[in-house]
Design a protein around this motif. Structure first.
Motif, short mmCIF file in Angstrom:
data_model
loop_
_atom_site.label_atom_id
_atom_site.label_comp_id
_atom_site.label_asym_id
_atom_site.label_seq_id
_atom_site.Cartn_x
_atom_site.Cartn_y
_atom_site.Cartn_z
N GLY A 187 0.81 -1.22 0.00
CA GLY A 187 0.00 0.00 0.00
C GLY A 187 0.84 1.26 0.00
N GLU A 188 1.97 1.23 -0.72
CA GLU A 188 2.90 2.35 -0.74
C GLU A 188 2.39 3.45 -1.67
N VAL A 189 2.39 4.68 -1.20
CA VAL A 189 2.09 5.83 -2.04
C VAL A 189 3.26 6.80 -1.93
N ASP A 190 3.87 7.13 -3.05
CA ASP A 190 5.02 8.02 -3.07
C ASP A 190 4.63 9.42 -2.61
N LYS A 191 5.64 10.21 -2.23
CA LYS A 191 5.38 11.60 -1.85
C LYS A 191 4.72 12.35 -3.01
N LYS A 192 4.99 11.90 -4.21
CA LYS A 192 4.30 12.42 -5.39
C LYS A 192 3.35 11.32 -5.87
N PRO A 193 2.10 11.34 -5.41
CA PRO A 193 1.16 10.24 -5.68
C PRO A 193 1.00 9.90 -7.15
N SER A 194 1.12 10.89 -8.03
CA SER A 194 0.96 10.62 -9.46
C SER A 194 2.03 9.66 -9.98
N SER A 195 3.21 9.67 -9.34
CA SER A 195 4.28 8.73 -9.73
C SER A 195 3.85 7.30 -9.44
N THR A 196 3.22 7.09 -8.28
CA THR A 196 2.73 5.77 -7.93
C THR A 196 1.63 5.33 -8.89
N LEU A 197 0.71 6.23 -9.19
CA LEU A 197 -0.38 5.91 -10.11
C LEU A 197 0.15 5.56 -11.50
N PHE A 198 1.16 6.30 -11.96
CA PHE A 198 1.72 6.05 -13.28
C PHE A 198 2.38 4.67 -13.33
N LEU A 199 3.13 4.32 -12.27
CA LEU A 199 3.76 3.00 -12.21
C LEU A 199 2.71 1.90 -12.24
N LEU A 200 1.66 2.03 -11.42
CA LEU A 200 0.64 1.00 -11.34
C LEU A 200 -0.16 0.90 -12.64
N ALA A 201 -0.45 2.04 -13.26
CA ALA A 201 -1.18 2.02 -14.53
C ALA A 201 -0.38 1.26 -15.59
N ARG A 202 0.92 1.51 -15.63
CA ARG A 202 1.78 0.81 -16.59
C ARG A 202 1.80 -0.68 -16.29
N TYR A 203 1.87 -1.04 -15.01
CA TYR A 203 1.88 -2.46 -14.62
C TYR A 203 0.56 -3.14 -15.01
N TYR A 204 -0.56 -2.52 -14.69
CA TYR A 204 -1.85 -3.12 -15.00
C TYR A 204 -2.07 -3.24 -16.50
#
Length: 258
Positions: free
Chosen positions: A18-35
């Motif tokens: 459940g990690e969310v980076d200090k810049k949440p959009s970075s986490t979302l971008f990583l997960l979107a690419r993974y999915y």
């Protein structure tokens, strides 16, 4: 977000923890690419996964306010292939070359830039030793501090004069090139974590004042030589305590409702 070598592996860790980076959009971008790239989910499924993840792990998340951001992230989700590099290999000749430097600051800087150069050499076939990283990030990752901003350039000029690096001939280009990278010999050291490269070098040469965080594997400096209590890095300790606090508050809230 720090440089991640194996983005596929890290995405799984992010989901699990459940990690969310200090810049949440970075986490979302990583997960979107993974999915998109690894699980082959469609747009609706990816939106649902991202919103569910954020609602669970990011306090105060409002899906409506993030809709446009997630839409833009989704459009780019298959534009950049996920990196799946397990480690960067360092050779004995490279380590021997670094060892001849006159002090530990030079050594940590040279080691850090070498790791970056070899990473970019791996990703980009024609990179040829260039370190395409901001100078401030090099110093931060190398754990080298200076009193004055100008000192950063003095150290790099010293390394250039000693022919460990070369500088770009273009006045508007601050990129550096490692001159002693060895891409053919067998490796004796494998670097899989780019968060603390300066400390990785100290750890390799026998500095025993470090442990690895038992949650994220980051190198952590011990409070003392005989410190056996430190288990987590500062970020993980904060997240663990925050999670405990939230769970405690949730239990109290539920008990009051009952």
């Amino acid at each position: 977000m720090s440089i991640i070598l194996n983005e596929c592996k890290y995405a799984k860790y992010v989901i699990e923890q459940g990690e969310v980076d200090k810049k949440p959009s970075s986490t979302l971008f990583l997960l979107a690419r993974y999915y998109k790239q690894k699980e082959n989910l469609n747009k609706e499924q990816i939106f649902d996964r991202l919103n569910t993840f954020m609602q669970k792990n990011y306090s105060g998340y409002n899906a409506a306010l993030w809709e446009d951001i997630i839409e833009d992230i989704y459009k780019k989700s298959d534009r950049y292939p996920l990196k799946e590099i397990n480690h960067i290999g360092i050779t004995q000749s490279e380590l021997d070359k670094i060892e001849t430097l006159p002090n530990i600051r030079y050594k940590k800087l040279a080691f850090t830039m070498l790791c970056y150069a070899k990473l970019y050499n791996t990703v980009f076939e024609n990179n040829n030793g260039w370190v395409n990283t901001k100078i401030k990030d090099i110093y931060k990752t190398a754990s080298v501090t200076v009193k004055h901003r100008e000192d950063k350039f003095l150290y790099l000029n010293d390394l250039a004069h000693m022919e460990y690096i070369s500088l770009s001939n273009k006045n508007d280009n601050l990129n550096l090139r490692i001159t002693f990278a060895d891409m053919t010999s067998s490796t004796v050291l494998e670097i899989s974590d780019f968060r603390e490269l300066g400390l990785e070098y100290l750890y390799y040469i026998g500095d025993g004042n470090f442990i690895r965080c038992s949650r994220c594997n980051r190198l952590v400096r011990k409070k003392s030589k005989n410190d056996y209590s430190t288990k987590y890095c500062r970020d993980c300790a904060y997240k663990i305590n925050l999670k405990k606090t939230r769970e405690s508050m949730k239990i109290k809230y539920n008990s009051l409702k009952a």
